[in-house]
Design a protein around this motif. Sequence first.
Motif, PDB file in Angstrom:
ATOM      1  N   ALA A 275       1.917   9.304  -6.644  1.00 41.08           N
ATOM      2  CA  ALA A 275       1.141   8.247  -5.996  1.00 41.08           C
ATOM      3  C   ALA A 275       1.761   6.867  -6.194  1.00 41.08           C
ATOM      4  CB  ALA A 275      -0.290   8.249  -6.535  1.00 41.08           C
ATOM      5  N   TYR A 282       1.804  -1.271  -1.885  1.00 41.10           N
ATOM      6  CA  TYR A 282       0.594  -2.034  -1.572  1.00 41.10           C
ATOM      7  C   TYR A 282       0.478  -3.256  -2.463  1.00 41.10           C
ATOM      8  CZ  TYR A 282      -1.410   1.261   1.670  1.00 41.10           C
ATOM      9  OH  TYR A 282      -1.647   2.029   2.754  1.00 41.10           O
TER      10      TYR A 282
ATOM     11  N   LEU B 125      -9.291  -1.699  -4.141  1.00 38.47           N
ATOM     12  CA  LEU B 125      -8.608  -0.968  -3.075  1.00 38.47           C
ATOM     13  C   LEU B 125      -7.777   0.192  -3.600  1.00 38.47           C
ATOM     14  CD1 LEU B 125      -7.486  -3.724  -0.565  1.00 38.47           C
ATOM     15  CD2 LEU B 125      -9.524  -2.321  -0.624  1.00 38.47           C
ATOM     16  N   VAL B 126      -7.671   0.311  -4.939  1.00 40.29           N
ATOM     17  CA  VAL B 126      -6.818   1.353  -5.521  1.00 40.29           C
ATOM     18  C   VAL B 126      -7.139   2.754  -4.982  1.00 40.29           C
ATOM     19  CG1 VAL B 126      -6.289   2.545  -7.679  1.00 40.29           C
ATOM     20  CG2 VAL B 126      -6.174   0.060  -7.568  1.00 40.29           C
ATOM     21  N   PRO B 127      -8.425   3.173  -4.881  1.00 41.50           N
ATOM     22  CA  PRO B 127      -8.701   4.534  -4.419  1.00 41.50           C
ATOM     23  C   PRO B 127      -8.158   4.812  -3.021  1.00 41.50           C
ATOM     24  CG  PRO B 127     -10.694   3.512  -5.237  1.00 41.50           C
ATOM     25  CD  PRO B 127      -9.656   2.444  -5.213  1.00 41.50           C
ATOM     26  N   TRP B 128      -8.088   3.756  -2.235  1.00 41.66           N
ATOM     27  CA  TRP B 128      -7.715   3.912  -0.839  1.00 41.66           C
ATOM     28  C   TRP B 128      -6.195   4.013  -0.693  1.00 41.66           C
ATOM     29  CZ3 TRP B 128      -6.120  -0.165   2.786  1.00 41.66           C
ATOM     30  CH2 TRP B 128      -6.271   0.213   4.112  1.00 41.66           C
ATOM     31  N   VAL B 129      -5.482   3.596  -1.749  1.00 41.45           N
ATOM     32  CA  VAL B 129      -4.030   3.527  -1.707  1.00 41.45           C
ATOM     33  C   VAL B 129      -3.401   4.826  -2.215  1.00 41.45           C
ATOM     34  CG1 VAL B 129      -2.106   2.346  -2.797  1.00 41.45           C
ATOM     35  CG2 VAL B 129      -4.013   1.019  -1.926  1.00 41.45           C
ATOM     36  N   ILE B 130      -4.094   5.504  -3.118  1.00 38.89           N
ATOM     37  CA  ILE B 130      -3.566   6.755  -3.668  1.00 38.89           C
ATOM     38  C   ILE B 130      -3.758   7.865  -2.633  1.00 38.89           C
ATOM     39  CG2 ILE B 130      -3.763   8.414  -5.558  1.00 38.89           C
ATOM     40  CD1 ILE B 130      -4.991   6.214  -7.235  1.00 38.89           C
ATOM     41  N   PRO B 185     -13.500   1.617   0.018  1.00 39.30           N
ATOM     42  CA  PRO B 185     -12.634   0.428   0.097  1.00 39.30           C
ATOM     43  C   PRO B 185     -12.293   0.022   1.521  1.00 39.30           C
ATOM     44  CG  PRO B 185     -11.841   1.886  -1.606  1.00 39.30           C
ATOM     45  CD  PRO B 185     -12.936   2.617  -0.900  1.00 39.30           C
ATOM     46  N   PHE B 186     -12.167   1.000   2.424  1.00 38.02           N
ATOM     47  CA  PHE B 186     -11.868   0.668   3.818  1.00 38.02           C
ATOM     48  C   PHE B 186     -12.990  -0.184   4.419  1.00 38.02           C
ATOM     49  CE2 PHE B 186     -12.531   2.030   8.285  1.00 38.02           C
ATOM     50  CZ  PHE B 186     -11.471   1.344   8.836  1.00 38.02           C
TER      51      PHE B 186
END
Lengths: 300, 308, 363
Positions: A275, A282, B125-130, B185-186
């Motif tokens: 990940a 980002y 926003l971390v959850p949305w990036v993984i 997060p979106f």
Amino acid sequence: MTNRTRNTGALGALIGNNTSLNSDRKWALIASYACLIVFVIFFLCPPFYMLITSLKTNAEIADLSTNPWIIEQGLTIEHYISLLTETAFLTYFKNTVIVAFFVVLITMVISVLAAYALSRLGFWGSGVIATGVFLVYLVPDSLLFIPLFKIVGGLGLLNSYWVLVLVYPTLTVPFCTWIMIGYFASIPKELDEAALIDGANHMQMLLRVFIPVALPGLIAATIFAFTVSWASFLYPLAYIYSDNQMVLTVGTVTTLIKGDVFHWGGLMAGALLAAAPPVILYAFLMDYYIAGLTSGATKG
Amino acid sequence: MVDSSKTLGSSQPIRRGSLYIFLRQRSTIAFMMVLPLLLIIGCLVAYPFFYSIYLSTLNKAETAFVGISNFLFLFKRETFWMVVQQSVTFALIAVVFKALIGFIAAHAVNNIPSKGQRKWRGMMLVPWVIPPALSTLGWWWLFEPTYSSFNWILEALGLSAIPWLSDTFWARFSIILVNVWVGAPFFLIMYLAALKSIPEDLYEAASIDGASAWQKLIHVTIPMMRNIISITVLFSIIVTFANFDIVRVLTQGGPRNSTHLFASYSFRVGIESGDIPLGAAVSLFMFPVLAVLAFIILRNVRQRTVNI
Amino acid sequence: MADVTLTNLHKRFDRTEAVSGIDLEIKNNEFVVLVGPSGCGKSTTLRMIAGLEEVTEGEILIGGELVNDVPPKDRDIAMVFQNYALYPHMTVFQNMSFGLRLRKYPKDDIKKRVEEAAEVLGITELLNRRPKQLSGGQRQRVAMGRAIVRNPRVFLFDEPLSNLDAKLRGQMRIEIKRVHQHLKTTTVYVTHDQVEAMTLADRVVVMNAGLIDQVGTPGELYHSPRTRFVAGFIGSPAMNFLDCELSELDGGLVVKVGSELSLPVSSGRLERYRPYVGKPLTLGIRPEHVTEERVDRDGVSLSVDVDFVEPLGMETMVYFSLAGEALCGRVAPELNPQPGQSAKVCFDTEQIHIFDRSTDLAL
């Protein structure tokens, strides 16, 4: 006259309430921070726990008497080392990089060309195509993976990561085209005309004026294409089964789990490393991506 | 005067001709530029869609045409109806919570001094990036029956452990929880952008008119955000309804198929059990729902562009 | 350096006709301003000269060469846009040199030309900045610089000053005039502002509804407008118009406005006006020719009720009604007229204009 007195009355009331307004603001601020703290704990708890687990020794992970949320028996990076030396993780990584690179390249070329034509060279049917592009973007991968399975099987591409380079653009191109149409459309027409008078042809106009001016949009679209090709799970799960063709998502989820014995430390280390690239990307380019999502496109 | 207009008239066909060629060249260039896009949509989206309809009318060995009997077969299966029900309730509940959390979080971020907003937003926003498949792996470990660290907390608090993934209710709950975690997060991003686009003087005008904070929310904020709220919700329903990754990694559809969604069920039937026509039939059931949602979104997006 | 000739120029968009047959000859080195209200076809005409719009019918010649089918880049023209249209990602130097670089000019030559142009416009210090870091006036200079460096045969300006505030607009007007005097390049300039037109132009072209109403020097347009439209468009405040009639009186002619006002026609105009006796006509007179009584001028005095006044310091505008029309006059501030009171104003009979009401043409 009555109006005027009424107005000053209202203003006076407002000024009189000043202290209570201030305390209202203070409470709103405290409530906001309280909400944020709760949400951040909720949002960061899984990745935090993954990190903790990946740094624990196997013995401590298996020890039910310890607090699972902290590291008590010493920090170790053995899981990371064995991940990189004993598993096919690096192969997956390499495959994923190759796939992502080509998907981003293909996507950007196709969608920039299409967006330029659709936003500037208005021709018969361009409106219909633009709408069609938007609708195709709404098609999820889980609707078409079965017929595509048959089609790529017929092409002899099954169990090769090149199949992903072929099918991922169906997920990336529509949205990237849509973003770029939005950005190109916001460039004033006079800029094209100035370039036209300066002597630019279509290609020069695109390369030397449109792309540099719409660079934020281009970055947003690139990040999107990269993320999709890095994170997709269904297509590689359905189309790829050999270790040497596997990409990170599926490889980590399926093959790092050895039989019934779960190597939790290694698994979490693998998930975190896999990940990392999008997360790092980002961290640096978040603002571009958010701008692309929210302004260039009305949907995301 | 008459003479000059005559010569103009006679020279006109030539000019028309070159203009025609110019226009044709321009649209030829445009068409060449759009062609790759059309090829991708045509060969890898439109064609597979129709091919999928064709596949769904074959028997398991794909040797004979069986009409709609695959669909009729599904109608008789209890599991299929459970999938329908689970997909709908899952999508609706998950989207409601995502929207709610996103809305509250967006307000909270918007409320604090702008200096710290970036930092808080970034963390959320971390959850949305993984990649979801990988973060779900982490959740799976949190829910693991023997080692569940959630249960460790519950037991430390004197409560009893929860069978997160082995009980139907809790498995469904867990799937929704993870989906909300990934998707909220979106909503936060979209709502935050919408909040920031509301002009400050509307709030000032409302203050002078004597509106309370709650009235401002009802009469200014929500009407101004209405369009973006509806577009985001509709879009999220599509994505959630068609979700695959979370179910696949967390429960694989279990216990006893109670957490299957259309996507994971058609994968089970079509790829894992090798009945491709039946799998195609299952996934095609998603289409009417998606088509209706897409139609409404398109209408909303159009309205929005018209309004702007 | 070149002349520009437009012959029977038409432009149609789908159904509407923006330009309906224009003939115009612009001489070498001339500064011509196209002026008119929005939608009169002036910008479309300019864009056809630039090659940004297809010509529907008619011919455009630049330097004697038919350019209808020549793309903009080969017409050897340069254009300054209303919104400047500077490339936001390039520095001022890069903006100005973009056209030269596309045409593969040698590096030293580009540098020399840009530096010369920057010198002329006084933007040498700005060459390394980006458009975002410039003020409106500076951007306007850069846009002009971009046009100058190529040393084109024709300059085209499309409402270049309308995004600037009033003070800056005045400065830039002088600047443009200075640059034209320095370079002497044929220039076509579009504006809706008649003050800009009058101050800049060698010749002004007044356009209305896709056609040319009048072409002339600023003085000609002011003193002898050919149509009622031109008379009303040129001059500020606008000319007063009143319905009137001509009638014979003692072998001479008088202009009668209702029963309130009658102005004798000067002897020089008798022959021209005589055929129109008894026909419906319009009298036009500029505010500056409705003044207090002056010894050095022939005029007809009238006592009027003042509706309101605008003291401007140097002069005072006075508004009153006559024969049901609102009129404006321009009097010396010493007269100190007051609303509601009566004042004596004098109509200068040498400065009247008369238009045929059926054709709106001047007699």
